[in-house]
Motif scaffolding. Structure first.
Motif, PDB file in Angstrom:
ATOM      1  N   PHE A  15     -47.132   9.686  -3.040  1.00  0.00           N
ATOM      2  CA  PHE A  15     -48.070   8.749  -2.420  1.00  0.00           C
ATOM      3  C   PHE A  15     -48.983   8.115  -3.468  1.00  0.00           C
ATOM      4  O   PHE A  15     -49.214   6.904  -3.441  1.00  0.00           O
ATOM      5  CB  PHE A  15     -48.906   9.462  -1.356  1.00  0.00           C
ATOM      6  N   VAL A  16     -49.492   8.914  -4.374  1.00  0.00           N
ATOM      7  CA  VAL A  16     -50.389   8.383  -5.418  1.00  0.00           C
ATOM      8  C   VAL A  16     -49.641   7.395  -6.308  1.00  0.00           C
ATOM      9  O   VAL A  16     -50.146   6.299  -6.596  1.00  0.00           O
ATOM     10  CB  VAL A  16     -51.002   9.541  -6.243  1.00  0.00           C
ATOM     11  N   LEU A  17     -48.441   7.755  -6.734  1.00  0.00           N
ATOM     12  CA  LEU A  17     -47.649   6.843  -7.570  1.00  0.00           C
ATOM     13  C   LEU A  17     -47.305   5.560  -6.818  1.00  0.00           C
ATOM     14  O   LEU A  17     -47.348   4.469  -7.387  1.00  0.00           O
ATOM     15  CB  LEU A  17     -46.376   7.530  -8.049  1.00  0.00           C
ATOM     16  N   ALA A  18     -46.971   5.679  -5.524  1.00  0.00           N
ATOM     17  CA  ALA A  18     -46.654   4.493  -4.724  1.00  0.00           C
ATOM     18  C   ALA A  18     -47.882   3.607  -4.561  1.00  0.00           C
ATOM     19  O   ALA A  18     -47.780   2.373  -4.657  1.00  0.00           O
ATOM     20  CB  ALA A  18     -46.110   4.903  -3.363  1.00  0.00           C
ATOM     21  N   ALA A  19     -49.038   4.206  -4.319  1.00  0.00           N
ATOM     22  CA  ALA A  19     -50.258   3.413  -4.159  1.00  0.00           C
ATOM     23  C   ALA A  19     -50.587   2.649  -5.437  1.00  0.00           C
ATOM     24  O   ALA A  19     -50.932   1.461  -5.389  1.00  0.00           O
ATOM     25  CB  ALA A  19     -51.418   4.324  -3.765  1.00  0.00           C
ATOM     26  N   ILE A  20     -50.464   3.308  -6.575  1.00  0.00           N
ATOM     27  CA  ILE A  20     -50.724   2.622  -7.844  1.00  0.00           C
ATOM     28  C   ILE A  20     -49.674   1.547  -8.091  1.00  0.00           C
ATOM     29  O   ILE A  20     -50.002   0.437  -8.535  1.00  0.00           O
ATOM     30  CB  ILE A  20     -50.772   3.633  -9.000  1.00  0.00           C
ATOM     31  N   MET A  21     -48.423   1.836  -7.769  1.00  0.00           N
ATOM     32  CA  MET A  21     -47.351   0.872  -7.980  1.00  0.00           C
ATOM     33  C   MET A  21     -47.576  -0.386  -7.142  1.00  0.00           C
ATOM     34  O   MET A  21     -47.483  -1.508  -7.653  1.00  0.00           O
ATOM     35  CB  MET A  21     -46.007   1.502  -7.620  1.00  0.00           C
ATOM     36  N   ARG A  44     -61.722  -6.988  -9.279  1.00  0.00           N
ATOM     37  CA  ARG A  44     -62.238  -5.893 -10.123  1.00  0.00           C
ATOM     38  C   ARG A  44     -61.673  -4.550  -9.664  1.00  0.00           C
ATOM     39  O   ARG A  44     -61.381  -3.678 -10.479  1.00  0.00           O
ATOM     40  CB  ARG A  44     -63.762  -5.874 -10.095  1.00  0.00           C
ATOM     41  N   GLY A  45     -61.499  -4.373  -8.341  1.00  0.00           N
ATOM     42  CA  GLY A  45     -60.896  -3.139  -7.825  1.00  0.00           C
ATOM     43  C   GLY A  45     -59.450  -2.986  -8.259  1.00  0.00           C
ATOM     44  O   GLY A  45     -59.027  -1.903  -8.670  1.00  0.00           O
ATOM     45  N   ILE A  49     -58.207   0.113 -10.792  1.00  0.00           N
ATOM     46  CA  ILE A  49     -57.166   1.070 -10.416  1.00  0.00           C
ATOM     47  C   ILE A  49     -55.969   0.989 -11.359  1.00  0.00           C
ATOM     48  O   ILE A  49     -55.377   2.012 -11.716  1.00  0.00           O
ATOM     49  CB  ILE A  49     -56.727   0.836  -8.958  1.00  0.00           C
ATOM     50  N   THR A  50     -55.614  -0.217 -11.788  1.00  0.00           N
ATOM     51  CA  THR A  50     -54.369  -0.390 -12.530  1.00  0.00           C
ATOM     52  C   THR A  50     -54.520  -0.463 -14.043  1.00  0.00           C
ATOM     53  O   THR A  50     -53.523  -0.349 -14.757  1.00  0.00           O
ATOM     54  CB  THR A  50     -53.643  -1.661 -12.050  1.00  0.00           C
ATOM     55  N   ASP A  51     -55.721  -0.647 -14.552  1.00  0.00           N
ATOM     56  CA  ASP A  51     -55.893  -0.765 -16.005  1.00  0.00           C
ATOM     57  C   ASP A  51     -55.375   0.435 -16.796  1.00  0.00           C
ATOM     58  O   ASP A  51     -54.788   0.254 -17.863  1.00  0.00           O
ATOM     59  CB  ASP A  51     -57.345  -1.057 -16.366  1.00  0.00           C
ATOM     60  N   PRO A  52     -55.554   1.682 -16.325  1.00  0.00           N
ATOM     61  CA  PRO A  52     -54.981   2.797 -17.101  1.00  0.00           C
ATOM     62  C   PRO A  52     -53.464   2.699 -17.247  1.00  0.00           C
ATOM     63  O   PRO A  52     -52.918   2.951 -18.324  1.00  0.00           O
ATOM     64  CB  PRO A  52     -55.379   4.039 -16.297  1.00  0.00           C
ATOM     65  N   VAL A  53     -52.774   2.301 -16.190  1.00  0.00           N
ATOM     66  CA  VAL A  53     -51.320   2.147 -16.258  1.00  0.00           C
ATOM     67  C   VAL A  53     -50.961   0.988 -17.179  1.00  0.00           C
ATOM     68  O   VAL A  53     -50.034   1.087 -17.995  1.00  0.00           O
ATOM     69  CB  VAL A  53     -50.733   1.923 -14.844  1.00  0.00           C
ATOM     70  N   VAL A  57     -48.545   1.098 -20.479  1.00  0.00           N
ATOM     71  CA  VAL A  57     -47.362   0.247 -20.575  1.00  0.00           C
ATOM     72  C   VAL A  57     -47.501  -0.719 -21.739  1.00  0.00           C
ATOM     73  O   VAL A  57     -46.545  -0.978 -22.471  1.00  0.00           O
ATOM     74  CB  VAL A  57     -47.116  -0.501 -19.244  1.00  0.00           C
ATOM     75  N   ARG A  58     -48.685  -1.258 -21.949  1.00  0.00           N
ATOM     76  CA  ARG A  58     -48.917  -2.181 -23.077  1.00  0.00           C
ATOM     77  C   ARG A  58     -48.709  -1.459 -24.405  1.00  0.00           C
ATOM     78  O   ARG A  58     -48.214  -2.040 -25.364  1.00  0.00           O
ATOM     79  CB  ARG A  58     -50.324  -2.772 -22.989  1.00  0.00           C
ATOM     80  N   TYR A  59     -49.050  -0.167 -24.466  1.00  0.00           N
ATOM     81  CA  TYR A  59     -48.889   0.603 -25.701  1.00  0.00           C
ATOM     82  C   TYR A  59     -47.418   0.733 -26.089  1.00  0.00           C
ATOM     83  O   TYR A  59     -47.082   0.679 -27.274  1.00  0.00           O
ATOM     84  CB  TYR A  59     -49.532   1.984 -25.536  1.00  0.00           C
ATOM     85  N   VAL A  60     -46.530   0.905 -25.095  1.00  0.00           N
ATOM     86  CA  VAL A  60     -45.114   1.112 -25.388  1.00  0.00           C
ATOM     87  C   VAL A  60     -44.304  -0.179 -25.322  1.00  0.00           C
ATOM     88  O   VAL A  60     -43.100  -0.160 -25.578  1.00  0.00           O
ATOM     89  CB  VAL A  60     -44.487   2.162 -24.440  1.00  0.00           C
ATOM     90  N   THR A  61     -44.949  -1.285 -24.970  1.00  0.00           N
ATOM     91  CA  THR A  61     -44.262  -2.573 -24.843  1.00  0.00           C
ATOM     92  C   THR A  61     -44.594  -3.436 -26.054  1.00  0.00           C
ATOM     93  O   THR A  61     -45.740  -3.468 -26.501  1.00  0.00           O
ATOM     94  CB  THR A  61     -44.728  -3.293 -23.560  1.00  0.00           C
ATOM     95  N   PRO A  62     -43.630  -4.155 -26.591  1.00  0.00           N
ATOM     96  CA  PRO A  62     -43.911  -5.033 -27.733  1.00  0.00           C
ATOM     97  C   PRO A  62     -44.972  -6.083 -27.393  1.00  0.00           C
ATOM     98  O   PRO A  62     -45.094  -6.522 -26.247  1.00  0.00           O
ATOM     99  CB  PRO A  62     -42.562  -5.703 -28.011  1.00  0.00           C
ATOM    100  N   ASP A  63     -45.731  -6.489 -28.407  1.00  0.00           N
ATOM    101  CA  ASP A  63     -46.819  -7.445 -28.203  1.00  0.00           C
ATOM    102  C   ASP A  63     -46.345  -8.833 -27.794  1.00  0.00           C
ATOM    103  O   ASP A  63     -47.134  -9.621 -27.284  1.00  0.00           O
ATOM    104  CB  ASP A  63     -47.673  -7.565 -29.472  1.00  0.00           C
ATOM    105  N   VAL A  64     -45.088  -9.154 -28.016  1.00  0.00           N
ATOM    106  CA  VAL A  64     -44.596 -10.485 -27.667  1.00  0.00           C
ATOM    107  C   VAL A  64     -44.393 -10.652 -26.158  1.00  0.00           C
ATOM    108  O   VAL A  64     -44.233 -11.769 -25.682  1.00  0.00           O
ATOM    109  CB  VAL A  64     -43.269 -10.814 -28.402  1.00  0.00           C
ATOM    110  N   ILE A  65     -44.432  -9.563 -25.415  1.00  0.00           N
ATOM    111  CA  ILE A  65     -44.256  -9.626 -23.964  1.00  0.00           C
ATOM    112  C   ILE A  65     -45.552 -10.120 -23.332  1.00  0.00           C
ATOM    113  O   ILE A  65     -46.635  -9.603 -23.608  1.00  0.00           O
ATOM    114  CB  ILE A  65     -43.887  -8.236 -23.394  1.00  0.00           C
ATOM    115  N   ALA A  66     -45.453 -11.120 -22.467  1.00  0.00           N
ATOM    116  CA  ALA A  66     -46.619 -11.688 -21.787  1.00  0.00           C
ATOM    117  C   ALA A  66     -47.222 -10.680 -20.809  1.00  0.00           C
ATOM    118  O   ALA A  66     -46.532  -9.785 -20.306  1.00  0.00           O
ATOM    119  CB  ALA A  66     -46.219 -12.954 -21.052  1.00  0.00           C
ATOM    120  N   HIS A  67     -48.507 -10.856 -20.534  1.00  0.00           N
ATOM    121  CA  HIS A  67     -49.233  -9.917 -19.672  1.00  0.00           C
ATOM    122  C   HIS A  67     -48.608  -9.761 -18.276  1.00  0.00           C
ATOM    123  O   HIS A  67     -48.493  -8.622 -17.795  1.00  0.00           O
ATOM    124  CB  HIS A  67     -50.705 -10.337 -19.563  1.00  0.00           C
TER     125      HIS A  67
END
Length: 102
Positions: A15-21, A44-45, A49-53, A57-67
């Motif tokens: 449930f927690v993973l689905a809510a964040i997804m 802002r909400g 909620i999603t900024d940690p994820v 994901v941004r850490y493991v994704t190449p910088d050339v990928i758009a936001h």
């Protein structure tokens, strides 16, 4: 209700993973219409909620990928985590299974 508590270790993380997804998916769709620095409390909400994820994901994704694609990759990673978690529990014999004849 008893079925839920019998498998709480599956249902609560799922449930927690689905809510964040789905919140991440909502942020992706809403982000198509509003600027990234919009000062609305709903936006802002979503970001809170999603900024940690997104950071992970941004850490493991190449910088050339758009936001927006990083957000989409976040949704896909969370979906994959949910699937692997269910498959692991089923392989260990700990997951919820359908009753025979249901």
């Amino acid at each position: 209700m008893n079925e839920f508590w019998s498998y709480w270790y599956f249902h609560v993380p799922n449930f927690v993973l689905a809510a964040i997804m789905y919140t991440l998916l909502g942020r992706l769709v809403l982000g198509l219409f509003v600027p990234e620095n919009w000062d609305n409390f709903i936006w802002r909400g979503f970001k809170f909620i999603t900024d940690p994820v997104v950071r992970v994901v941004r850490y493991v994704t190449p910088d050339v990928i758009a936001h927006p694609l990083v957000l989409l990759f976040g949704v896909l990673w969370l979906m994959a985590i949910r699937f692997v978690y269910l498959a692991t529990l089923l392989n260990l014999g700990l997951g919820p299974v359908a009753a025979p004849g249901a």
